[in-house]
Design an enzyme around this catalytic site. Structure first.
Site, PDB file in Angstrom:
ATOM      1  N   TYR A   1      29.343  39.543  35.251  1.00  0.00           N
ATOM      2  CA  TYR A   1      30.217  39.886  36.091  1.00  0.00           C
ATOM      3  C   TYR A   1      30.391  39.492  37.391  1.00  0.00           C
ATOM      4  CZ  TYR A   1      36.041  40.556  36.375  1.00  0.00           C
ATOM      5  OH  TYR A   1      37.184  40.218  37.369  1.00  0.00           O
TER       6      TYR A   1
ATOM      7  N   ARG B   1      35.260  34.914  41.812  1.00  0.00           N
ATOM      8  CA  ARG B   1      36.117  35.229  40.723  1.00  0.00           C
ATOM      9  C   ARG B   1      37.533  35.177  40.364  1.00  0.00           C
ATOM     10  NH1 ARG B   1      33.062  41.154  39.723  1.00  0.00           N
ATOM     11  NH2 ARG B   1      34.709  42.590  40.590  1.00  0.00           N
ATOM     12  N   ASP B   2      37.666  34.904  39.274  1.00  0.00           N
ATOM     13  CA  ASP B   2      39.096  35.114  38.603  1.00  0.00           C
ATOM     14  C   ASP B   2      40.233  34.145  40.180  1.00  0.00           C
ATOM     15  OD1 ASP B   2      41.106  36.767  37.676  1.00  0.00           O
ATOM     16  OD2 ASP B   2      40.678  38.613  37.447  1.00  0.00           O
TER      17      ASP B   2
ATOM     18  N   SER C   1      40.533  41.970  40.950  1.00  0.00           N
ATOM     19  CA  SER C   1      39.616  41.798  40.763  1.00  0.00           C
ATOM     20  C   SER C   1      38.580  40.386  41.509  1.00  0.00           C
ATOM     21  CB  SER C   1      39.434  41.403  39.917  1.00  0.00           C
ATOM     22  OG  SER C   1      40.669  39.828  38.779  1.00  0.00           O
TER      23      SER C   1
ATOM     24  N   ASP D   1      37.713  35.928  32.348  1.00  0.00           N
ATOM     25  CA  ASP D   1      38.435  35.071  33.913  1.00  0.00           C
ATOM     26  C   ASP D   1      38.384  34.020  34.643  1.00  0.00           C
ATOM     27  OD1 ASP D   1      40.222  36.843  32.187  1.00  0.00           O
ATOM     28  OD2 ASP D   1      40.291  38.619  33.754  1.00  0.00           O
TER      29      ASP D   1
ATOM     30  N   ASP E   1      42.637  48.943  36.139  1.00  0.00           N
ATOM     31  CA  ASP E   1      42.643  47.082  36.136  1.00  0.00           C
ATOM     32  C   ASP E   1      42.787  46.871  37.566  1.00  0.00           C
ATOM     33  OD1 ASP E   1      42.250  46.141  32.835  1.00  0.00           O
ATOM     34  OD2 ASP E   1      44.346  47.023  32.776  1.00  0.00           O
TER      35      ASP E   1
END
Length: 316
Positions: free
Chosen positions: A41, A46-47, A53, A93, A271
């Protein structure tokens, strides 16, 4: 005593920064002769549709090459160890955003790079003998009738581009989410989606993948799925109030498509922050379903962990 029971339940370890890969040899040694479960990850950008995140790399800032180095470091550590089977979830994600969120320029601008980076990860980790499951969102994301067919097409493309290695075992669903494996009845927020739980989603998606030549298997995160019907909207994902630890990890799944029920998201890790002035603040984390006050994503959230323990179903 309930809290202490959690430490004996196998959970995936997230390598969400390159620096954490330095710890991988120690994990491999500790897991010798067993299975080590990891999450890859650190994709640049990302995401791409969320704020909470965001990672350390950007494609505009040499991210593609930095990600290659990150993947190589993981692969080399695994190749240097012996006697440990490694199972990896690949980039939660991220690919799912390429199905549903290309209207967001943060996603459309990196879709080709996403695919190239993930393909590199799949090919490279296959040479290290890692059994991989690409992240496939969840029933309330890619399980909708309008999304599931394009999702199947994309995952078949990814599997094909990466060489169809048997180490690309399949897909992971419900990562860090709250959906039931099998709901007693549809959550009121799920209609009109016929795929209202992870079993319905997988049973619909797997034959589509098979028709494209890929007999994909699945793993399903149930780490926070113990309590159902706790969201006011299905898309709410951040530190949902009332959640509890769910079904324990097992390979006895009762579904030939599902290799294992697993805990991918470590239950005590936040989160996203509820601090509206934070750079990584996402409105989801200050919403009506979210437990506040919450620390930054990935930080330990003790009050939330205690709730998961107390609300666990089956009970701890």
């Amino acid at each position: 005593t309930k809290i202490l029971k959690v430490k004996d339940i196998p959970t995936f370890t997230w390598f969400d920064t390159a620096a954490k890969v330095d710890l991988l040899p120690g994990y491999l040694t500790a897991a010798s002769g067993k299975i080590l479960q990891i999450v890859v990850y650190d994709l640049p950008n990302r995401d791409c549709h969320a704020n909470a995140s965001n990672g350390e790399y950007l494609y505009a800032n040499n991210g593609a090459n930095l990600y290659i180095a990150y993947i190589d470091k993981i692969a080399n550590a695994i190749k240097a160890s012996s006697g440990t089977t490694v199972v990896a979830v690949i980039e939660p994600d991220s690919l799912a955003n390429l199905v549903t969120n290309l209207s967001d320029s943060r996603c459309s601008s990196v879709q080709d790079q996403y695919k190239a980076s993930v393909t590199y990860a799949l090919k490279t980790l296959a040479t290290a003998g890692v059994y991989m499951y690409m992240d496939a969102g969840h029933a309330g994301w890619l399980g909708w009738p309008a999304n599931i067919s394009p999702a199947a097409t994309m995952f078949i493309q990814m599997w094909t581009n990466a060489g169809k290695s048997p180490f690309i075992r399949g897909l992971a669903t419900n990562v860090a989410n709250y959906n039931a494996l099998t709901a007693a009845s549809p959550d009121p927020v799920t209609p009109p989606n016929p795929n209202y739980d992870e079993t319905h989603y997988i049973n619909a998606l797997a034959p589509m993948l098979a028709s494209g030549g890929w007999n994909a298997q699945f793993i399903v995160d149930q780490g926070r799925s113990g309590v159902q019907n706790i969201r006011s909207a299905w898309g709410n994902w951040c530190n949902i109030k009332g959640a509890g630890f769910g079904l324990r990890p097992t390979t006895n799944t009762g579904n030939s498509y599902i290799d294992a029920i697993v805990w991918i998201k470590p239950g005590g890790e936040c989160d996203g922050t509820s601090n509206t002035s934070a750079v990584r603040y996402d409105s989801m984390c200050g919403g009506p379903d979210a437990k506040v006050p919450a620390p930054e994503a990935g930080q330990w959230f003790q009050a939330y962990f205690v709730d998961l323990v107390n609300n666990a179903n089956p009970a701890l």
